[in-house]
Motif scaffolding. Structure first.
Motif, mmCIF file in Angstrom:
data_model
loop_
_atom_site.group_PDB
_atom_site.id
_atom_site.type_symbol
_atom_site.label_atom_id
_atom_site.label_comp_id
_atom_site.label_asym_id
_atom_site.label_seq_id
_atom_site.Cartn_x
_atom_site.Cartn_y
_atom_site.Cartn_z
ATOM 1 N N SER A 195 -26.833 -0.930 22.602
ATOM 2 C CA SER A 195 -25.497 -0.406 22.354
ATOM 3 C C SER A 195 -25.483 0.512 21.138
ATOM 4 N N GLU A 196 -25.996 0.019 20.019
ATOM 5 C CA GLU A 196 -26.047 0.808 18.792
ATOM 6 C C GLU A 196 -27.394 0.665 18.098
ATOM 7 N N HIS A 197 -28.445 0.346 18.867
ATOM 8 C CA HIS A 197 -29.781 0.307 18.294
ATOM 9 C C HIS A 197 -30.780 0.851 19.306
ATOM 10 N N SER A 198 -31.975 1.125 18.824
ATOM 11 C CA SER A 198 -33.008 1.744 19.650
ATOM 12 C C SER A 198 -34.338 1.050 19.432
ATOM 13 N N LEU A 199 -35.184 1.095 20.464
ATOM 14 C CA LEU A 199 -36.517 0.507 20.393
ATOM 15 C C LEU A 199 -37.558 1.506 20.864
ATOM 16 N N ALA A 200 -38.759 1.381 20.307
ATOM 17 C CA ALA A 200 -39.900 2.173 20.761
ATOM 18 C C ALA A 200 -41.140 1.299 20.762
ATOM 19 N N LEU A 201 -41.959 1.457 21.767
ATOM 20 C CA LEU A 201 -43.239 0.753 21.876
ATOM 21 C C LEU A 201 -44.362 1.757 21.690
ATOM 22 N N LYS A 202 -45.249 1.465 20.744
ATOM 23 C CA LYS A 202 -46.377 2.351 20.494
ATOM 24 C C LYS A 202 -47.579 1.955 21.344
ATOM 25 N N ASN A 203 -48.514 2.858 21.438
ATOM 26 C CA ASN A 203 -49.723 2.619 22.229
ATOM 27 C C ASN A 203 -50.568 1.476 21.694
ATOM 28 N N ASP A 204 -50.390 1.121 20.418
ATOM 29 C CA ASP A 204 -51.154 0.019 19.847
ATOM 30 C C ASP A 204 -50.523 -1.341 20.120
ATOM 31 N N GLY A 205 -49.427 -1.375 20.896
ATOM 32 C CA GLY A 205 -48.783 -2.639 21.255
ATOM 33 C C GLY A 205 -47.764 -3.132 20.259
#
Length: 390
Positions: A195-205
């Motif tokens: 809703s008002e936050h974001s996530l990202a997954l990197k290649n290193d897990g």
């Protein structure tokens, strides 16, 4: 009237999903291209749905509010059955939120309709798809309540929209109306918008988060908002991510699910409920394994797909509409009755849609004016019904 059968979705895997790209708010264990492609083909928003057929065409149904169906109509007509969006082809991923829709084409361009068009205007709106200016080489898209995000093939993340909590990730809380790069973030392979936050997954897990954090949904051990990405503590070997209203979810390579943030409606899946149980660090969802995919919503619940084709969920049940035969808050994983052989799922605010192995689409939950479930003969539905189209 015809069914959305395997004839429509035959060859659904024929169109490749570039790199390790994921559709909005979806995840899967031990990256599997077939699962990723299936998950990208369907998306449930708050009051509308999007699906991609075997030819790369997009179908939508639900509310016409803000033009989110993309069919050139913002009137009060009830689009109870899927309608094909004209002049939009070669699409490999779709994403639906409350007032906006995104589509990713094979050529790496992004197309938007509804609101938050990314064209630099504060109040932009369109009832047909328009290309988001300045975006190319995109491999994944994600829509949220406040903002939209995309992932480029170079591992950078770009975002635009309302920015009340720093959810754009550019170091400020000023609204942004055209795509800007998320600061201090690269080597990303998956994204998710809450809703008002974001996530990202990197290649290193590892998982990184930014934006609103009042319930601990950033997972960094604190509860202060962050306008640039911070690392989620204690998480490794993550293969995918998803975001809800005020909680976040990660899927590890061993098929276990980890979750953090709000527990007001049992979102943590540990058998308890109430904000006193909120956590700002990831915890494992107990008694849940062999998970292949997860789908959260802009609401207060989570659904997952197991490797045996069954669907499980927990959180706020909105009557008995989301989880079928059980009312009230579902504070631990509960199998959705009468549905199996599922290969992809997506959950809206109060309803879900799934793609089965035979190519049929099924839906259940709040039908919102008899529009959301793709079936003219029902109102609210606690058990899955097959979606039809004209």
């Amino acid at each position: 009237m015809k069914k959305l059968t395997s004839q429509i979705f035959s060859g659904i895997l024929a169109v490749g999903l570039a790199l390790n790209a994921f559709a909005t708010n979806v995840a899967h264990a031990e990256y599997n291209e077939e699962i990723a492609m299936n998950m990208a083909k369907i998306s449930a928003g708050a009051i509308h749905n999007l699906v991609i057929d075997a030819d790369g065409d997009v179908w939508s149904w639900g509310s016409t509010s803000n033009g989110i169906l993309g069919i050139g109509d913002t009137g009060r007509d009830k689009y109870r059955l899927p309608t094909k969006i004209e002049d939009l082809s070669n699409v490999i991923a779709v994403s639906a939120s409350d007032t906006s829709s995104l589509a990713l084409k094979e050529d790496g361009t992004v197309w938007a309709w509804g609101t938050k068009l990314g064209d630099g205007r504060r109040y932009s709106e369109s009832d047909v798809p328009v290309q988001v200016p300045g975006l190319e080489n995109v491999v994944s898209i994600s829509t949220g309540y406040s903002h939209n995000m995309v992932l480029k093939e170079d591992g950078t993340v770009w975002a635009w929209g309302y920015n009340p909590k720093g959810n754009i990730g550019n170091g400020s809380k000023v609204d942004v109306y055209a795509p800007v790069q998320v600061s201090k973030l690269n080597d990303v392979k998956a994204i998710a918008t809450g809703s008002e936050h974001s996530l990202a997954l990197k290649n290193d897990g590892t998982v990184w988060a930014w934006g609103g954090n009042k319930s601990g949904q950033l997972g960094n051990g604190y509860n202060q908002d962050k306008t640039t990405p911070v690392r989620v503590v204690g998480l490794e070997d993550v293969v995918a991510i998803a975001a809800g209203e005020f909680h976040s979810v990660a899927l590890k390579s061993d098929g276990t699910v980890w979750i953090w943030g709000s527990n007001a409606y049992g979102e943590l899946g540990n058998g308890t409920e109430g904000e006193s149980g909120n956590t700002n660090k990831p915890v494992q969802v107990p008694n849940l394994d062999h998970v292949d995919a997860i789908a959260t919503t802009q609401g207060f619940w989570t659904t997952v797909l197991k490797d045996d084709g069954t669907v499980w969920g927990w959180g706020r049940n909105y009557g008995d509409l989301i989880f079928g035969d059980t009312r009230g808050i579902i504070a631990s994983p509960h199998q959705i009755p009468e549905i199996n052989d599922v290969i992809a799922l997506s959950s809206g605010t109060k309803h879900s849609i799934v793609l089965k192995n035979d190519g049929t689409i099924w839906a259940w939950g709040n039908n919102w004016g008899n529009k959301l479930l793709g079936n003219e003969d029902i109102e609210h539905q606690s058990g899955p019904v097959e979606v039809f189209f004209e």
